[in-house]
Design an enzyme around this catalytic site. Structure first.
Site, PDB file in Angstrom:
ATOM      1  N   ASN A  42      15.940  24.211  63.856  1.00 21.70           N
ATOM      2  CA  ASN A  42      17.312  24.584  64.200  1.00 21.70           C
ATOM      3  C   ASN A  42      17.254  25.126  65.622  1.00 21.70           C
ATOM      4  O   ASN A  42      16.944  26.295  65.852  1.00 21.70           O
ATOM      5  CB  ASN A  42      17.826  25.635  63.219  1.00 21.70           C
ATOM      6  CG  ASN A  42      19.304  25.967  63.433  1.00 21.70           C
ATOM      7  OD1 ASN A  42      19.868  25.672  64.483  1.00 21.70           O
ATOM      8  ND2 ASN A  42      19.919  26.601  62.451  1.00 21.70           N
ATOM      9  N   ARG A  87      18.873  20.191  62.850  1.00 21.03           N
ATOM     10  CA  ARG A  87      20.299  20.509  62.828  1.00 21.03           C
ATOM     11  C   ARG A  87      20.914  20.051  64.144  1.00 21.03           C
ATOM     12  O   ARG A  87      20.448  20.390  65.218  1.00 21.03           O
ATOM     13  CB  ARG A  87      20.515  22.016  62.680  1.00 21.03           C
ATOM     14  CG  ARG A  87      21.979  22.434  62.796  1.00 21.03           C
ATOM     15  CD  ARG A  87      22.141  23.939  62.657  1.00 21.03           C
ATOM     16  NE  ARG A  87      23.535  24.349  62.811  1.00 21.03           N
ATOM     17  CZ  ARG A  87      23.982  25.126  63.798  1.00 21.03           C
ATOM     18  NH1 ARG A  87      23.160  25.575  64.731  1.00 21.03           N
ATOM     19  NH2 ARG A  87      25.261  25.457  63.855  1.00 21.03           N
ATOM     20  N   HIS A  98      30.015  24.144  60.442  1.00 23.73           N
ATOM     21  CA  HIS A  98      29.401  24.858  59.312  1.00 23.73           C
ATOM     22  C   HIS A  98      29.309  23.971  58.074  1.00 23.73           C
ATOM     23  O   HIS A  98      29.257  24.466  56.947  1.00 23.73           O
ATOM     24  CB  HIS A  98      30.162  26.151  58.989  1.00 23.73           C
ATOM     25  CG  HIS A  98      29.981  27.225  60.013  1.00 23.73           C
ATOM     26  ND1 HIS A  98      30.956  28.159  60.292  1.00 23.73           N
ATOM     27  CD2 HIS A  98      28.936  27.516  60.832  1.00 23.73           C
ATOM     28  CE1 HIS A  98      30.525  28.973  61.236  1.00 23.73           C
ATOM     29  NE2 HIS A  98      29.297  28.609  61.582  1.00 23.73           N
ATOM     30  N   ARG A 109      33.631  34.649  70.220  1.00 22.49           N
ATOM     31  CA  ARG A 109      34.685  33.639  70.362  1.00 22.49           C
ATOM     32  C   ARG A 109      36.006  34.203  69.867  1.00 22.49           C
ATOM     33  O   ARG A 109      36.060  34.870  68.834  1.00 22.49           O
ATOM     34  CB  ARG A 109      34.327  32.373  69.572  1.00 22.49           C
ATOM     35  CG  ARG A 109      33.057  31.705  70.025  1.00 22.49           C
ATOM     36  CD  ARG A 109      32.707  30.505  69.158  1.00 22.49           C
ATOM     37  NE  ARG A 109      31.264  30.289  69.126  1.00 22.49           N
ATOM     38  CZ  ARG A 109      30.618  29.691  68.148  1.00 22.49           C
ATOM     39  NH1 ARG A 109      31.267  29.250  67.091  1.00 22.49           N
ATOM     40  NH2 ARG A 109      29.307  29.551  68.206  1.00 22.49           N
ATOM     41  N   GLU A 140      20.752  26.876  55.031  1.00 18.34           N
ATOM     42  CA  GLU A 140      20.927  25.637  55.784  1.00 18.34           C
ATOM     43  C   GLU A 140      19.611  24.884  55.933  1.00 18.34           C
ATOM     44  O   GLU A 140      19.595  23.649  55.968  1.00 18.34           O
ATOM     45  CB  GLU A 140      21.540  25.950  57.147  1.00 18.34           C
ATOM     46  CG  GLU A 140      22.974  26.449  57.050  1.00 18.34           C
ATOM     47  CD  GLU A 140      23.512  26.941  58.378  1.00 18.34           C
ATOM     48  OE1 GLU A 140      24.355  26.233  58.965  1.00 18.34           O
ATOM     49  OE2 GLU A 140      23.104  28.030  58.824  1.00 18.34           O
TER      50      GLU A 140
END
Length: 396
Positions: A9, A88, A177, A238, A378
């Site tokens: 990742n 990923r 996601h 964000r 994940e």
């Protein structure tokens, strides 16, 4: 070590990795290279139950970072001979609906999509290129964050903007996601003892990045992130939803160009803009008006999306909290769902406050809508999808 998949990742300044045994779900090794490109980089490698192997030095780029990972396996074990490497990749546009074997054409496509995820796709590609050199002949698999969200119906992914933008430039909602949503939605069904095909879920992935996703029968039907990961919930750095006219306003009154506004909303927005820190733990530790306002803004936005997705789904069987904040911050869970009791949504204070990392329900016994906390995984999802693609025969 037949049957092991190396999951990479690759982030903007980090490489998170795990070696996953696809037969037993065990993780013989995991680690993190952080602060890539900075003077004080760090590698932390965990193998089995032994002490961590650590290095502190400057890693100029992701190539040097991955080289250090290979050296950590050599120094601290276990022997590294993966049957596949799973990567990923944040943005696959509308081209990649599932995991794919990586070849030159896939790399070119990921590169072409980089303008949609300029902070993510280029570094994802850096990890892919380095891993292909490090493991020649080993299948490399790309697992896309956007893939799970490509089941959105047209009325969910279509923006009411110029036809030329939509058709020629591909302007639409993509959502992110997806790897996390795929994992926790399956786990939610298992935890409830129900068939996923019959469940309506709202997944709240709350981390430094945050999103809400409405899932019906295992398929995403709406999600808060948009063409980029900027839209939707308030996040660490964000802003989430703002008036689209903001960029034009700032250009007129302050001379800012579009890039400056985008950078500010992506890197200096969210909790950071409201409190000076993007770390929810630090915000929670404070007791001042600025922090309280930030928490109210953050949880109100989540509550608004929960209500909207309840209306969209018509029936909700469970709300799932995951991600660093969603899994560990009991106050955020309670505040995000406060006042929704008439919808059958409630949090049991004692269950919610329980300090544990296990999967569990935090709603009252017999609640109409289950509120679940499910730690995302994940890395396992990437390994699972990689294995499904390359075939069980490779694990013999």
């Amino acid at each position: 070590m037949a049957g092991h998949i190396l999951v990479l990742n690759t982030g903007s300044s980090s490489i998170k990795y795990e070696l996953v045994d696809v037969r037993t779900h065990q993780r013989p090794a995991r680690g993190l290279v952080e602060r890539i490109g900075e003077e004080r980089g760090r590698l932390t490698h965990h193998a089995g139950d032994g002490p961590a192997y650590e290095r502190q030095e400057r890693f100029p780029g992701h190539g040097e970072g991955l080289t250090a990972v290979m050296e950590a396996f050599e120094a601290a074990g276990p022997a590294l001979d993966p049957v596949a490497v799973g990567h990923r990749v944040v943005h696959g546009g509308d081209r990649f609906t599932e995991a794919v074997l990586i070849d030159d054409a896939v790399i070119a496509a990921i590169e072409e999509l980089a303008p949609l995820a300029p902070l993510h796709n280029p570094v994802n590609l850096a990890g892919i290129r380095v891993a292909r050199k490090a493991f020649p002949g080993v299948p490399q698999v790309a697992v896309f964050d956007t893939a799970f969200q490509l089941t959105l119906p047209p009325e969910a992914y279509t923006y009411a903007v110029d036809r030329d933008w939509r058709e020629r430039l591909g302007v639409r909602r993509f959502g992110f996601h997806g790897t996390s949503c795929a994992y926790v939605s399956r786990r939610a069904a298992e935890l409830l003892g129900r068939d996923l095909a019959g469940l309506n879920l709202i997944v709240l992935h709350l981390g430094n990045g945050a999103s809400a996703t409405a899932i019906s029968g295992g398929r995403s039907v709406d999600t808060s992130m948009g063409m980029t990961p900027l839209e939707g919930l308030v996040m660490g750095t964000r802003s989430g939803d703002v008036d689209p006219a903001l960029a034009g306003y700032l250009a007129r009154v302050d001379g800012l160009d579009a890039q400056q506004v985008e950078r500010a909303l992506s890197h200096r927005g969210g909790l950071l803009a409201l409190t000076g820190t993007g770390d929810m733990r630090e915000v929670r530790a404070r007791d001042d008006a600025e922090a309280r306002l930030a928490l109210d803004v953050y949880t109100r936005r989540i509550r608004k999306y929960v209500g909207a997705y309840y209306a969209l789904l018509g029936r909700v069987d469970a709300i799932v909290f995951t991600g660093g904040v969603g899994e560990h911050d009991a106050a955020t869970r309670a505040e995000s769902l406060a006042g929704l009791e008439r919808l059958g949504i409630a949090v049991d204070p004692a269950r919610n406050a329980e300090a544990t990392a296990r999967e569990r329900a935090v709603s009252p016994a017999g609640a109409e809508v289950a509120v679940l906390v499910i730690p995302t995984d994940e890395e396992w999802e990437i390994a699972r999808q990689s294995l499904a693609l390359i075939g069980d025969s490779l694990t013999g």
